[in-house]
Scaffold this motif. Structure first.
Motif, PDB file in Angstrom:
ATOM      1  N   LYS A  84       2.179   2.119  -3.575  1.00 41.89           N
ATOM      2  CA  LYS A  84       1.144   2.636  -4.509  1.00 41.89           C
ATOM      3  C   LYS A  84       1.353   3.995  -4.579  1.00 41.89           C
ATOM      4  O   LYS A  84       1.285   4.688  -5.971  1.00 41.89           O
ATOM      5  CB  LYS A  84      -0.340   2.331  -3.981  1.00 41.89           C
ATOM      6  CG  LYS A  84      -0.674   0.957  -3.919  1.00 41.89           C
ATOM      7  CD  LYS A  84      -2.106   0.964  -3.465  1.00 41.89           C
ATOM      8  CE  LYS A  84      -2.630  -0.493  -3.023  1.00 41.89           C
ATOM      9  NZ  LYS A  84      -4.124  -0.541  -2.335  1.00 41.89           N
TER      10      LYS A  84
ATOM     11  N   ALA B  78      -2.563   0.470  -8.307  1.00 42.58           N
ATOM     12  CA  ALA B  78      -3.013  -0.250  -7.173  1.00 42.58           C
ATOM     13  C   ALA B  78      -2.853  -1.652  -7.123  1.00 42.58           C
ATOM     14  O   ALA B  78      -2.363  -2.261  -5.937  1.00 42.58           O
ATOM     15  CB  ALA B  78      -4.388   0.029  -6.915  1.00 42.58           C
TER      16      ALA B  78
ATOM     17  N   SER C 235      -5.273   4.020   1.010  1.00 42.70           N
ATOM     18  CA  SER C 235      -4.520   4.117  -0.176  1.00 42.70           C
ATOM     19  C   SER C 235      -5.209   4.259  -1.517  1.00 42.70           C
ATOM     20  O   SER C 235      -4.781   4.987  -2.195  1.00 42.70           O
ATOM     21  CB  SER C 235      -3.546   2.806  -0.349  1.00 42.70           C
ATOM     22  OG  SER C 235      -4.312   1.571  -0.601  1.00 42.70           O
TER      23      SER C 235
ATOM     24  N   ASN D 273       0.886  -1.165  -0.060  1.00 44.36           N
ATOM     25  CA  ASN D 273       0.059  -0.010   0.232  1.00 44.36           C
ATOM     26  C   ASN D 273       0.782   1.205  -0.060  1.00 44.36           C
ATOM     27  O   ASN D 273       0.596   2.201  -0.676  1.00 44.36           O
ATOM     28  CB  ASN D 273      -1.012   0.013   1.229  1.00 44.36           C
ATOM     29  CG  ASN D 273      -2.400  -1.128   0.984  1.00 44.36           C
ATOM     30  OD1 ASN D 273      -2.439  -1.352  -0.157  1.00 44.36           O
ATOM     31  ND2 ASN D 273      -2.728  -1.513   2.145  1.00 44.36           N
TER      32      ASN D 273
ATOM     33  N   LEU E  44      -5.025   7.718  -4.027  1.00 41.37           N
ATOM     34  CA  LEU E  44      -4.868   7.642  -5.508  1.00 41.37           C
ATOM     35  C   LEU E  44      -5.891   8.232  -6.115  1.00 41.37           C
ATOM     36  O   LEU E  44      -5.499   9.056  -6.973  1.00 41.37           O
ATOM     37  CB  LEU E  44      -4.819   6.100  -5.943  1.00 41.37           C
ATOM     38  CG  LEU E  44      -3.304   5.037  -5.548  1.00 41.37           C
ATOM     39  CD1 LEU E  44      -3.810   3.825  -5.897  1.00 41.37           C
ATOM     40  CD2 LEU E  44      -2.435   5.544  -6.095  1.00 41.37           C
TER      41      LEU E  44
END
Length: 232
Positions: free
Chosen positions: A14, A164, A72, A11, A76
């Motif tokens: 990412k 991801a 996360s 995570n 994003l």
């Protein structure tokens, strides 16, 4: 502009991959989860679930006070919308990206995470649990492989969905999977692995490896939390 509170987990990777891809300035603040940094009051203010990653955007688009974001997937999406990059503007293309972003958040990440736990960290080996999560991880790999059979990336163009998913495929050997069994996934994996931004993101992680704490010392911090952990 962006403060990233980070550790070297899928995570965490990412967000460094995204930031390196778009060239958005950021500063890394390591949160050593094996040492308990995630329970410090200053971190809990921005990540009340005591999980990394989290960010603070000191220059949000509305020009107002700094914005903090945890989780996360939410990070994003926030950063993609802030920069207008790695997420489509077209509604149909956008839905494709969001479906696969949440597929990772609700499926691959949790299932692979349980795979890691029962195969590597659990103090006793429970065959049912190991088989359950190894098999489910394999099923999800097969779903991804099928999706990639007629496209370069999961939603057409490279996007936050790919970003991801990729870090959760990196430890495929620890998940008892073989990429050779999934040729479309393997092609996709090698393409993302070779991207300069991905290389830079994983190079950033190298600086923190010496601070890692072994599973025996960190097991209680990572895996023996309960409601009392939150209330204290």
């Amino acid at each position: 502009m962006i403060e990233l509170y980070y550790w070297t987990t899928p995570n965490g990777h990412k967000i460094t991959i995204f930031l390196e891809e778009v060239g958005l300035p950021y500063t890394l603040f390591p949160i050593n989860i094996g040492a308990g940094d995630q329970f410090k009051p200053e971190f809990l203010k921005i990540s009340p679930n005591n999980r990394i990653p989290a960010i603070i955007d000191r220059e949000p688009a509305d020009g107002g006070e700094p914005i903090s974001v945890f989780e996360s997937g939410a990070i994003l999406l926030y950063l993609a919308e802030k920069t207008g990059k790695l997420i489509p503007a077209d509604i149909r293309d956008r839905v494709e990206v969001l479906q696969w972003l949440f597929w990772q958040m609700g499926g691959l990440g949790p299932m692979a995470g349980q795979n890691h736990h029962f195969t590597q960290y659990a103090p006793e080996k429970i065959p049912y649990a190991i088989n359950r999560y190894v098999n489910e991880t394999g099923r999800l790999y097969a779903v991804l492989d099928k999706r990639l059979s007629d496209r370069e990336f999961v939603a057409g163009e490279y996007s936050i969905a790919d970003i991801a998913i990729y870090p959760w495929i990196v430890p495929y050997e620890k998940q008892n999977q073989k990429l050779a069994d999934f040729p479309n996934l393997q092609r996709w994996f090698e393409a993302i692995k070779a991207r300069p931004a991905t290389i830079r993101a994983y190079e950033k992680a190298e600086a923190f490896k010496s601070q890692a704490i072994g599973p025996e010392q960190s097991r209680d911090l990572l895996f023996n939390q309960s409601a009392s952990t939150v209330k204290r």
